[in-house]
Write a protein that holds these residues in place. Structure first.
Motif, PDB file in Angstrom:
ATOM      1  N   LEU A 108       3.790   4.849  32.286  1.00  0.00           N
ATOM      2  CA  LEU A 108       3.113   4.770  33.586  1.00  0.00           C
ATOM      3  C   LEU A 108       2.294   3.493  33.744  1.00  0.00           C
ATOM      4  CD1 LEU A 108       2.104   8.431  34.475  1.00  0.00           C
ATOM      5  CD2 LEU A 108       3.800   7.009  35.556  1.00  0.00           C
ATOM      6  N   LYS A 110       1.995  -0.397  34.676  1.00  0.00           N
ATOM      7  CA  LYS A 110       2.735  -1.157  35.681  1.00  0.00           C
ATOM      8  C   LYS A 110       3.727  -2.121  35.030  1.00  0.00           C
ATOM      9  CE  LYS A 110       1.104   0.545  39.440  1.00  0.00           C
ATOM     10  NZ  LYS A 110       1.939   1.226  40.413  1.00  0.00           N
ATOM     11  N   LEU A 122      15.149  -1.764  45.277  1.00  0.00           N
ATOM     12  CA  LEU A 122      14.964  -1.241  46.635  1.00  0.00           C
ATOM     13  C   LEU A 122      14.293  -2.286  47.507  1.00  0.00           C
ATOM     14  CD1 LEU A 122      13.797   2.394  46.078  1.00  0.00           C
ATOM     15  CD2 LEU A 122      15.769   1.663  47.373  1.00  0.00           C
TER      16      LEU A 122
ATOM     17  N   LYS B  46       6.309   8.175  38.315  1.00  0.00           N
ATOM     18  CA  LYS B  46       6.730   6.766  38.270  1.00  0.00           C
ATOM     19  C   LYS B  46       7.749   6.480  39.369  1.00  0.00           C
ATOM     20  CE  LYS B  46       6.833   2.771  36.071  1.00  0.00           C
ATOM     21  NZ  LYS B  46       5.642   1.974  35.823  1.00  0.00           N
ATOM     22  N   GLU B  49       6.105   6.074  42.707  1.00  0.00           N
ATOM     23  CA  GLU B  49       5.388   4.807  42.887  1.00  0.00           C
ATOM     24  C   GLU B  49       6.305   3.720  43.415  1.00  0.00           C
ATOM     25  OE1 GLU B  49       3.463   3.617  39.266  1.00  0.00           O
ATOM     26  OE2 GLU B  49       2.313   5.484  39.193  1.00  0.00           O
ATOM     27  N   ASN B  50       7.594   3.935  43.275  1.00  0.00           N
ATOM     28  CA  ASN B  50       8.545   2.911  43.692  1.00  0.00           C
ATOM     29  C   ASN B  50       9.363   3.339  44.897  1.00  0.00           C
ATOM     30  OD1 ASN B  50       8.318   0.753  41.496  1.00  0.00           O
ATOM     31  ND2 ASN B  50       8.390   2.674  40.365  1.00  0.00           N
ATOM     32  N   ARG B  51       8.895   4.334  45.621  1.00  0.00           N
ATOM     33  CA  ARG B  51       9.586   4.783  46.825  1.00  0.00           C
ATOM     34  C   ARG B  51       8.632   4.677  48.010  1.00  0.00           C
ATOM     35  NH1 ARG B  51      12.955   4.943  43.537  1.00  0.00           N
ATOM     36  NH2 ARG B  51      14.655   6.388  43.169  1.00  0.00           N
ATOM     37  N   PRO B 321       2.861   4.585  47.357  1.00  0.00           N
ATOM     38  CA  PRO B 321       1.634   4.871  46.609  1.00  0.00           C
ATOM     39  C   PRO B 321       1.520   3.915  45.423  1.00  0.00           C
ATOM     40  CG  PRO B 321       3.265   6.618  46.299  1.00  0.00           C
ATOM     41  CD  PRO B 321       3.848   5.663  47.269  1.00  0.00           C
ATOM     42  N   TYR B 322       0.305   3.396  45.189  1.00  0.00           N
ATOM     43  CA  TYR B 322       0.116   2.538  44.014  1.00  0.00           C
ATOM     44  C   TYR B 322       0.148   3.393  42.764  1.00  0.00           C
ATOM     45  CZ  TYR B 322      -2.028  -0.812  40.856  1.00  0.00           C
ATOM     46  OH  TYR B 322      -2.274  -1.641  39.797  1.00  0.00           O
TER      47      TYR B 322
END
Lengths: 122, 365
Positions: A108, A110, A122, B46, B49-51, B321-322
């Motif tokens: 988790l 970054k 994406l 996780k 966070e990437n959507r 979302p961060y």
């Protein structure tokens, strides 16, 4: 409430005597230059929340355990240490709670690549 | 006598999913239990966070396949709070009705499988599934899907309710009440059921708070704590209902609390339908138009899910979302299993596990 990480045990003890008897969640946020650990406490008597924030360095983060005051901290802390690579002082390293792989990288954070880099982004 | 180590699961009918228990037994007395979880861990936090915000509800719904709508609501409410979008009034009523139907459906599935665990074989299971199917039919007609609804949008629902929604909901509530009150006939007078649940898997008041359990498990231990009452959301503040509690904190109390909760849910549904306006807009923002520019202030939101208190702590960013962190009620409740099953008989471990009502997909995230 923002505190120094060394003051964690003292703060939690103080809050518990003030009636915050219920630990709802321990989680963390990777702010890239540092880590932020979040303790969400709740008082079942007064029906109010208290959020305790503390900052940790990204390299070799270490924090004390909340197990002394809240048993609920057990799995949360194990999750924290495997998802963010935070070492919990005063707790023996156990097997990983959620991951079934080597756990070399904290997923988790970054810096962790979430998808195969060859996939279309994406 | 020597301690023997037994391995239960990960594939085992009594674990209700992919859960492994490592049990140390002395004779047939359980000395320690260690749950091994994580078999279904897929890193939902996780992934989210990437959507984009509204790409995630389908991920959230798959967390708890028994009560997907409840999780969907928790997530959508968090995004609504982050973006400052308010839910339309009629949609709030509609959400409460749908959420309470979802709660009953979830408790019904639990009750049927729990009765199976304990020795009330298949009679109640069939009854519960009969009623659950009717609820799912209504939810299907509202959302277009039988199990994974993805029905909520920012500010409302994705389409208008069917024109006969109110009538059908009233009728279904009446039907459910008539059937649910029959259930204790096969449980409360069943000596096997009573023998295997009363005084088994006790979790005391202090322990319940200390272990942070929530939902019916907490209330069975005698603590009157329900997010719908303590921090009312939507229209719960305007509705009268009772929080059922137990006093012994054993498996029987957990059954009784859930049973009473179903009846309270029916009461909530009726009262909400009484208050709900017949006409009005319920449709939320379409997904494609959404580029919510959320404020970066942390969002903390709680909802009473069927399994306990779900919570989302989110640091919003503009489009994604961060960081999103979810409190899964089953995760915390399962962590208290070793305490509940201290020195119990090995055969009693499974009624205790069943009485917690875990969903492993939600637990592992």
């Amino acid at each position: 409430m923002e505190i120094q990480s060394e003051a964690l045990a003292r703060t939690l003890e103080g809050l518990k005597t003030k009636g915050f008897d219920y630990l709802k969640k321990i989680t963390a946020v990777d702010r890239v230059d540092h880590l932020e650990v979040v303790y969400i406490l709740y008082s079942t008597i007064n029906n109010e929340h208290e959020i305790v924030l503390t900052q940790l360095p990204s390299e070799n983060p270490e924090i004390g355990t909340a197990m002394k005051f809240y048993k609920a901290a057990d799995w949360y802390e194990r999750e924290l240490s495997e998802m963010f690579g935070i070492k919990i002082k005063g707790r023996k390293a156990k097997r990983l709670l959620l991951e079934k792989w080597n756990g070399a990288e904290a997923p988790l954070r970054k810096s962790f690549e979430w998808a195969n880099p060859n996939y279309k982004k994406l | 006598m020597a301690i023997m180590r037994l391995n239960v699961g990960p594939i085992h009918p009594s674990t209700h999913g992919v859960l492994r228990l490592v049990v140390d037994v002395d004779g047939d007395t359980v000395k320690s239990v260690e749950p091994h979880i994580g078999f279904l861990h897929r890193g939902v936090e996780k992934l989210m966070e990437n959507r984009m915000y509204m790409q995630s509800p389908s991920y959230v719904e798959k967390l708890d396949y028994v009560a997907p709508l409840s999780w969907d609501d928790l997530y959508v409410a968090a995004v609504e709070q982050a973006t400052g979008i308010l839910c339309k009034e009629r949609a709030q009523f509609a959400r409460v009705v749908l959420l309470e139907f979802q709660r009953i459906a979830s408790h019904l599935l639990w009750l049927g499988t729990f009765a199976n665990d304990v020795g009330q074989l298949f009679t109640l299971f069939m009854w519960c599934f009969r009623e659950r199917a009717m609820i799912l039919k209504l939810l299907e007609d509202v959302s277009g899907s039988r199990m994974f609804y993805v029905n909520l949008r920012l500010g409302g629902l994705y389409q208008d309710l069917p024109s006969d929604f109110k009538d059908r909901a009233y009728k279904l509530a009446d039907y459910l009440e008539g059937k649910i009150v029959e259930y204790p006939d096969v449980l409360d007078e069943n000596p096997i059921f009573l023998e295997r649940t009363k005084g088994i898997g006790v979790l005391g008041k202090e322990d319940a708070i200390n272990y942070g359990v929530s939902g019916p498990v907490l209330r069975a231990s005698g603590i009157e704590e329900d997010t719908r009452k303590s921090n009312p959301y939507y229209t719960y503040g305007r509705i009268k209902f009772r929080i059922p509690t137990g006093n012994r904190g054993d498996s029987y109390d957990r059954y009784k609390v859930r049973y009473e909760e179903m009846l309270q849910s029916i009461r909530i549904i009726r009262e909400t339908l009484d208050l709900m306006p017949d006409k009005g807009d319920v449709i939320g923002l379409p997904i494609k138009l959404i580029g919510p520019n959320a404020k970066p202030a942390p969002v903390m939101i709680s909802r009473e899910l069927p399994r306990g208190e779900g919570m989302i702590y989110m640091i919003p960013d503009k489009q994604k979302p961060y960081r999103i962190s979810m409190r899964s009620p089953a995760f915390v409740n399962l962590a208290a299993l070793p305490k509940m099953s201290e020195n119990c008989k090995f055969a009693d471990l499974f009624p205790t596990l069943g009485s917690i009502d875990i969903v492993l997909a939600e637990l592992d995230r």
